[in-house]
Design a protein around this motif. Sequence first.
Motif, PDB file in Angstrom:
ATOM      1  N   ARG A   1     -15.764 -42.753 -19.302  1.00  0.00           N
ATOM      2  CA  ARG A   1     -16.739 -42.845 -20.386  1.00  0.00           C
ATOM      3  C   ARG A   1     -18.154 -42.675 -19.819  1.00  0.00           C
TER       4      ARG A   1
ATOM      5  N   ASP B   1     -24.998 -50.058 -26.577  1.00  0.00           N
ATOM      6  CA  ASP B   1     -25.020 -48.923 -25.651  1.00  0.00           C
ATOM      7  C   ASP B   1     -23.636 -48.542 -25.169  1.00  0.00           C
ATOM      8  N   SER B   2     -22.625 -49.252 -25.641  1.00  0.00           N
ATOM      9  CA  SER B   2     -21.262 -48.944 -25.200  1.00  0.00           C
ATOM     10  C   SER B   2     -20.412 -48.540 -26.374  1.00  0.00           C
ATOM     11  N   GLU B   3     -19.996 -47.307 -26.410  1.00  0.00           N
ATOM     12  CA  GLU B   3     -19.130 -46.817 -27.481  1.00  0.00           C
ATOM     13  C   GLU B   3     -17.694 -46.912 -27.037  1.00  0.00           C
TER      14      GLU B   3
ATOM     15  N   SER C   1     -26.019 -55.943 -25.271  1.00  0.00           N
ATOM     16  CA  SER C   1     -25.826 -54.640 -24.615  1.00  0.00           C
ATOM     17  C   SER C   1     -24.755 -53.792 -25.273  1.00  0.00           C
ATOM     18  N   GLU C   2     -24.095 -54.338 -26.291  1.00  0.00           N
ATOM     19  CA  GLU C   2     -22.950 -53.636 -26.853  1.00  0.00           C
ATOM     20  C   GLU C   2     -23.334 -52.325 -27.552  1.00  0.00           C
TER      21      GLU C   2
ATOM     22  N   GLN D   1     -20.468 -50.012 -18.385  1.00  0.00           N
ATOM     23  CA  GLN D   1     -19.740 -49.527 -17.210  1.00  0.00           C
ATOM     24  C   GLN D   1     -20.687 -49.065 -16.112  1.00  0.00           C
TER      25      GLN D   1
ATOM     26  N   GLY E   1     -24.076 -41.809 -22.183  1.00  0.00           N
ATOM     27  CA  GLY E   1     -25.060 -42.882 -22.358  1.00  0.00           C
ATOM     28  C   GLY E   1     -25.147 -43.826 -21.182  1.00  0.00           C
ATOM     29  N   SER E   2     -24.833 -43.345 -19.988  1.00  0.00           N
ATOM     30  CA  SER E   2     -24.814 -44.235 -18.819  1.00  0.00           C
ATOM     31  C   SER E   2     -26.192 -44.761 -18.462  1.00  0.00           C
TER      32      SER E   2
ATOM     33  N   SER F   1     -25.147 -48.027 -20.242  1.00  0.00           N
ATOM     34  CA  SER F   1     -23.837 -48.510 -20.680  1.00  0.00           C
ATOM     35  C   SER F   1     -23.338 -49.652 -19.793  1.00  0.00           C
TER      36      SER F   1
END
Length: 303
Positions: free
Chosen positions: A54, A300-302, A297-298, A179, A57-58, A177
Motif C-alpha cells: 500500500r 491518511d490510511s486507506e 492518523s487514520e 505503514q 499517500g506514504s 500513512s
Amino acid sequence: MGLGVGFVVLAALFWGLSGGIGGILMAEGWDAFVVSFYRGAIGLLFVLAWLAWRPGGSGLGNPRLWFWSAVAGLGVAGNFAFYFVSIANGSVAVAATLMYTAPVFVYIVSFALKLETPTTLKLVAIAVVMVGIVMLTQIYDTGAGGVTLIGAGAGILAGVSYALFIFGFKYAGSHGSPQAILSIAFGVLVILLMLPGDNTQMVAVLTTTDWPLFAALGVFGAGLSFALYINGLKYTAPAVASIVAMIEPVTATLFGVVVLHESLALVQVLGMALILVTVTALSVFSRATPPALVKDSERDSEA
C-alpha cells in the motif's frame, strides 16, 4: 464494528503474548536488548511489506513525516527495551501492567505542554494510578522480593516511552500513512537497539533453535499486531478500543502465572486492579488517550 473490535482484540492479545514469549527467551539466557532488537527488526520487515503493498499517500518525501516518525521510533525502541528489561528484573505481570500506565504519562506530558487542561477528576485518577503502582511493585518493602527497583523503574519507563511513541505517531499521522510511519519508526528502533545489544548473541540468533520464538515475537508482537490495531481503529470507537486494550496486561499476567509460574501477592493484585480499572476509565472518558491519538492518523490510511 464487529470486525474492527476483532482486530483490536487480536492486537491486544498478541501484545500480551509477546511479553510471555520474551520472558521465555530471557529465561533461556537471551539478553533483553537482543530480544527487543529482533522484535523490532522482524516487525520492520513486516511493515515494509505493508508499505510496498500500500504505497499510496506514504508522505515519504515530507521531512516532517521523517522527524515525527523518528520521535515515534525513539519511543517504541524505549518501550520494547524497557519492557523486556522490566520483565527480566521482575515479572511479566508487573511489567505489562506498568506499561499500561502510558495514558497517565500522556496526561502529564499534555499538562506540561498545555495541550490538556488539568481537572480534579484527572488528577485524582493519576494519584490513584500512582498508589496502584506502589502496591503492585511493593517498592516500600525492600524485603518483598520479586520486583527489583530496576524492574519497577524500567516498567514505568516503558510506559513513558509508549507515551512518546503516541505523540510521535499522532503528529506524523497528518503527513503520511501509518505503514510509512511505522517503517521509519522501526528503522530507527533497529539502529538504536544495535548499540546496547550483545553482539555475540545478535549473531547467534540467526542459527539458534529458538528462532521460531523470535519470529513469533516479531510477527505477532510488532508487525501484525500494529497493523491489526491501526486498521481495527477504523471501525471501532476509541472508548471500546480502550476497554478491549485491557486484554494485553491480563493476557500477559495469565501467561506469566500459567506458563512462567510467576505469582503475585494479594496487595499486588489489588494494585493491578486499581491501575487497570482507573486507566481504562481515563481512556474511555477522555479524548487524550492512545486510541484517540492514533485515530487522528487514520484519514491518511486507506484500506
